[in-house]
Write a protein that holds these residues in place. Structure first.
Motif, PDB file in Angstrom:
ATOM      1  N   PHE A 135      -4.756   6.118   1.764  1.00  0.00           N
ATOM      2  CA  PHE A 135      -4.139   4.915   1.223  1.00  0.00           C
ATOM      3  C   PHE A 135      -4.584   4.655  -0.206  1.00  0.00           C
ATOM      4  O   PHE A 135      -5.725   4.926  -0.584  1.00  0.00           O
ATOM      5  N   GLY A 136      -3.694   4.085  -0.981  1.00  0.00           N
ATOM      6  CA  GLY A 136      -4.067   3.578  -2.279  1.00  0.00           C
ATOM      7  C   GLY A 136      -4.829   2.282  -2.115  1.00  0.00           C
ATOM      8  O   GLY A 136      -4.989   1.765  -1.007  1.00  0.00           O
ATOM      9  N   THR A 137      -5.300   1.749  -3.204  1.00  0.00           N
ATOM     10  CA  THR A 137      -6.126   0.542  -3.170  1.00  0.00           C
ATOM     11  C   THR A 137      -5.301  -0.731  -3.027  1.00  0.00           C
ATOM     12  O   THR A 137      -5.849  -1.808  -2.873  1.00  0.00           O
ATOM     13  N   GLY A 138      -3.992  -0.588  -3.073  1.00  0.00           N
ATOM     14  CA  GLY A 138      -3.145  -1.744  -2.850  1.00  0.00           C
ATOM     15  C   GLY A 138      -2.745  -2.465  -4.122  1.00  0.00           C
ATOM     16  O   GLY A 138      -3.471  -2.459  -5.120  1.00  0.00           O
ATOM     17  N   PHE A 197       0.836  -1.194   0.000  1.00  0.00           N
ATOM     18  CA  PHE A 197       0.000   0.000   0.000  1.00  0.00           C
ATOM     19  C   PHE A 197       0.873   1.248   0.000  1.00  0.00           C
ATOM     20  O   PHE A 197       1.795   1.376   0.811  1.00  0.00           O
TER      21      PHE A 197
END
Lengths: 111, 117
Positions: free
Chosen positions: A101-104, A90
């Motif tokens: 946070f990004g979506t991973g 992440f």
């Protein structure tokens, strides 16, 4: 508003190959940037962070990331993938007291 | 780095009961703690931000009466899922920061896997 975009929800690399996980962000102020790794059923572990100073940041387990302001990017790299690197990654931006946070990206390492 | 301990790591409860999850900062003062919910293969969804000694700030769409957050001390925050239902089953993660220290990252607990049956 801040946002984090991670291109590619899944990345597969061969063991020993270069790992490149992409992260772009939008921020109205100079950001603090982070990469975290998450193993199954565990919390997040900090890999590295950029706050100020040198734009190339080295982290744990051989990972590094480069802050490129002109490209609003903070891509994560590792020269040689190891089987133990398989995990969820992440990217995050902190502005003020808030983390975004990004979506991973799920990294798979192929033997 | 600093350590955040989250307990329990997993819990199974019956529908209608309440479950309390603890988040402790072991070696620093967590002036701010964050509670996240994570669905399978998805990112972290911030539920609420709690500051020591004051009421938590909940994100839009998060039910305050269902997810009770208490941050009574600088080292402990709790999340209580009240009258739990199967749709509350999820992975809950806390994180903590010492906002008096500049440039610091958030330190995460190990997470709690909640299953409501």
């Amino acid at each position: 508003a801040q946002s984090v975009t991670q291109l590619g929800s899944h990345v597969s690399v061969s063991e020993g190959a270069l790992v490149l996980l992409r992260c772009n962000y939008s921020s109205s102020v100079p950001p603090y940037l982070f990469w975290y790794v998450q193993y199954p059923n565990q919390g997040l572990q900090l890999l590295l962070k950029y706050t100020t100073g040198a734009t190339l940041v080295k982290g744990i387990n051989g990972f590094e990331a480069e802050f490129k302001k002109s490209e609003t990017s903070f891509h994560l790299t590792k020269p040689s993938a190891h089987m133990s690197d398989a995990a969820e990654y992440f990217c995050a931006v902190r502005t003020g007291n808030q983390f975004y946070f990004g979506t991973g990206t799920s990294l798979t390492v192929i033997p | 780095g600093a350590v955040v301990s989250q307990h329990p790591s997993w819990v199974i409860c019956k529908s209608g009961t309440s479950v309390k999850i603890e988040c402790r900062s072991l070696d620093f003062q967590a002036t701010t703690m964050f509670w996240y919910r994570q669905f399978p293969k998805q990112s972290l969804m911030l539920m609420a931000t709690s500051n020591e000694g004051s009421k938590a700030t909940y994100e839009q769409g998060v039910e305050k009466d269902k997810f009770l957050i208490n941050h009574a001390s600088l080292t402990l925050s709790t999340l209580t899922v009240t009258s739990a239902h199967p749709e509350d089953s999820s992975f809950y993660i806390c994180s903590a920061r010492d906002i008096q220290v500049e440039n610091t990252e958030a330190f995460f607990g190990q997470g709690t896997r909640l299953t409501v049956v």
